[in-house]
Motif scaffolding. Structure first.
Motif, mmCIF file in Angstrom:
data_model
loop_
_atom_site.group_PDB
_atom_site.id
_atom_site.type_symbol
_atom_site.label_atom_id
_atom_site.label_comp_id
_atom_site.label_asym_id
_atom_site.label_seq_id
_atom_site.Cartn_x
_atom_site.Cartn_y
_atom_site.Cartn_z
ATOM 1 N N THR A 97 0.834 -1.206 0.000
ATOM 2 C CA THR A 97 0.000 0.000 0.000
ATOM 3 C C THR A 97 0.865 1.252 0.000
ATOM 4 O OG1 THR A 97 -1.751 -1.173 1.199
ATOM 5 C CG2 THR A 97 -1.822 1.223 1.219
ATOM 6 N N VAL A 100 2.485 1.501 -3.653
ATOM 7 C CA VAL A 100 1.612 1.906 -4.768
ATOM 8 C C VAL A 100 0.981 3.268 -4.535
ATOM 9 C CG1 VAL A 100 1.127 -0.479 -5.401
ATOM 10 C CG2 VAL A 100 -0.407 0.704 -3.815
ATOM 11 N N SER A 101 1.040 3.782 -3.297
ATOM 12 C CA SER A 101 0.482 5.104 -3.007
ATOM 13 C C SER A 101 1.555 6.179 -2.956
ATOM 14 C CB SER A 101 -0.274 5.072 -1.666
ATOM 15 O OG SER A 101 -1.292 4.100 -1.685
ATOM 16 N N LYS A 285 1.166 6.016 -7.773
ATOM 17 C CA LYS A 285 -0.232 6.168 -7.341
ATOM 18 C C LYS A 285 -1.149 6.589 -8.483
ATOM 19 C CE LYS A 285 0.073 10.976 -5.787
ATOM 20 N NZ LYS A 285 -0.120 11.886 -4.632
ATOM 21 N N SER A 288 -1.578 3.073 -10.666
ATOM 22 C CA SER A 288 -1.863 1.830 -9.942
ATOM 23 C C SER A 288 -3.267 1.799 -9.350
ATOM 24 C CB SER A 288 -0.845 1.651 -8.810
ATOM 25 O OG SER A 288 -0.948 2.714 -7.879
ATOM 26 N N GLU A 292 -4.733 -1.486 -7.606
ATOM 27 C CA GLU A 292 -4.361 -1.402 -6.190
ATOM 28 C C GLU A 292 -5.177 -2.346 -5.323
ATOM 29 O OE1 GLU A 292 -4.071 1.870 -2.559
ATOM 30 O OE2 GLU A 292 -4.476 2.519 -4.623
ATOM 31 N N GLN A 293 -6.500 -2.273 -5.389
ATOM 32 C CA GLN A 293 -7.343 -3.110 -4.531
ATOM 33 C C GLN A 293 -7.203 -4.598 -4.846
ATOM 34 O OE1 GLN A 293 -8.826 -2.122 -1.780
ATOM 35 N NE2 GLN A 293 -7.925 -0.113 -2.229
ATOM 36 N N ILE A 296 -3.772 -5.728 -3.483
ATOM 37 C CA ILE A 296 -3.647 -5.800 -2.033
ATOM 38 C C ILE A 296 -4.544 -6.880 -1.444
ATOM 39 C CG2 ILE A 296 -4.034 -4.527 0.115
ATOM 40 C CD1 ILE A 296 -3.235 -1.989 -1.422
#
Length: 378
Positions: A97, A100-101, A285, A288, A292-293, A296
């Motif tokens: 997290t 990717v952020s 970010k 992605s 992302e979800q 993760i």
């Protein structure tokens, strides 16, 4: 009074002897650190027990770690523990997290973590080489094959089913053309050229028809012929036969009409155009968000579980290859004796002091019993 003094003195001497003896024995576990010699004669009890037996100690510690502490069964049980896996999964999810952020670009990540500079250019060049290699291999593989073996089965079946529709479409287009003014004029020109080419015979036909045009008699017959079921079946059979011939052609036969390598180059270029290399320079970010979800919540737990299973199944082999016993032995052998002494004393200093005090107590009790024994003898 003298008797009491003697007893007290014997108790004190016994306690001193017991305490000093135990303290000396503890120190002799480690000291002296090296052997001392008088000429060629080695002074007894030099070096101390642990320095003298350090090699054996290191070997036994290695066996202890491998056979009783870091065992394959224990590690496998830990790797399969749900609580441990959940903790690892949560940690990896947090790290992913953050990654990717972050404001970092993929180019920066490649350079920081893997030491890859000019990542964008190298990625494009590497993909081009990979695509070129794969396409060349594919071309060599399909060259001796027939077209029906190269074209997907679904496409073959779709074309077979489409031939009747194509026949109907062709006939409709032809009928529409010959029913149009343009088609009639074109047909009239063709008839005129035909009659003109026949010379006297053509003039006779023209004179016989008078003011009527031959095209006005031919055009309805052509339309009637095109509407005939036999014509439809004839064209459909022709298209089916030709399609079957085409399917039997080999790719090498098609190279007479087109350059296969040129086609592959075109495909490679189009594929490269659709690869988002421009996003490599953007923060993670920004590109992605879509993954992302799923990454993760789905990929990370699955990856942790798979890696755990893989490591667990190969743990015996990994431990064998790591040779932990040799690692522990080598590390212990590299320790200085003073460091080993500090390690042991840091753990058991209090207990060793109690052993010293116990020696003094026992020595005092022995001195007391000796004093009482002497009194009874006297």
């Amino acid at each position: 009074m003298n008797v009491v003094v003697v007893v007290i003195m014997m108790v004190l001497v016994g306690a001193l002897i017991g305490g000093v003896t135990n303290s000396l024995a503890i120190k002799m576990l480690f000291r002296p650190y090296r052997a001392y010699f008088i000429g060629k004669w080695r002074v007894p009890f030099t070096p101390g027990l642990i320095p003298k037996r350090r090699g054996e100690l290191a070997e036994q510690l290695g066996k202890l770690v491998v056979n009783h502490l870091l065992t394959a069964e224990g590690l496998q049980k830990k790797l399969q523990d749900k609580l441990f896996l959940n903790e690892i999964t949560e940690w990896v999810q947090r790290e992913v997290t953050k990654l990717v952020s972050s404001e970092e670009t993929l180019v920066n990540v490649l350079e920081k973590w893997f030491g890859i500079t000019n990542g964008k250019e190298k990625a494009r060049a590497g993909l081009e080489r990979w695509l070129n290699k794969k396409l060349n291999v594919m071309v060599e593989e399909i060259r001796p094959l027939q077209l029906e073996e190269v074209v997907p089965k679904g496409v073959n079946e779709a074309v077979d089913k489409y031939i009747p529709q194509l026949t109907h479409l062709i006939l409709e287009k032809v009928k529409n053309y010959f029913n149009s003014p343009e088609g009639i004029d074109q047909l009239a020109n063709m008839v005129d050229r035909f009659l003109l080419a026949k010379g006297t015979f053509g003039n006779m036909i023209t004179m016989f028809l008078g003011n009527e045009r031959l095209v006005d008699k031919i055009q309805p017959e052509i339309i009637k012929m095109l509407n005939d079921e036999g014509t439809h079946q004839l064209i459909e059979d022709f298209l089916t036969k030709e399609w079957r011939k085409v399917k039997k052609l080999r790719v090498t036969d098609l190279e007479e009409y087109m350059d296969v390598n040129e086609v592959m180059s075109f495909l490679q270029e189009k594929i490269m155009d659709h690869v988002p290399f421009t996003k490599l320079d953007k923060p993670l970010k920004e590109w992605s968000l879509i993954i992302e979800q799923p990454l993760i919540n789905e990929v990370v737990p699955l990856a942790v579980n798979k890696v755990g299973q893989a490591v667990s199944s190969e743990l015996v082999t990994l431990l064998t290859k790591l040779k932990l016993e040799d690692v522990v032995r080598e590390q212990v052998e590299q320790f200085s004796v003073s460091r080993l002494e500090d390690m042991v004393l840091s753990i058991s200093r209090r207990e060793l002091k109690l052993i010293t005090y116990l020696g003094a107590l026992l020595g005092g009790l022995i001195g007391l019993f000796q004093g009482i024994f002497i009194i009874f003898l006297s």
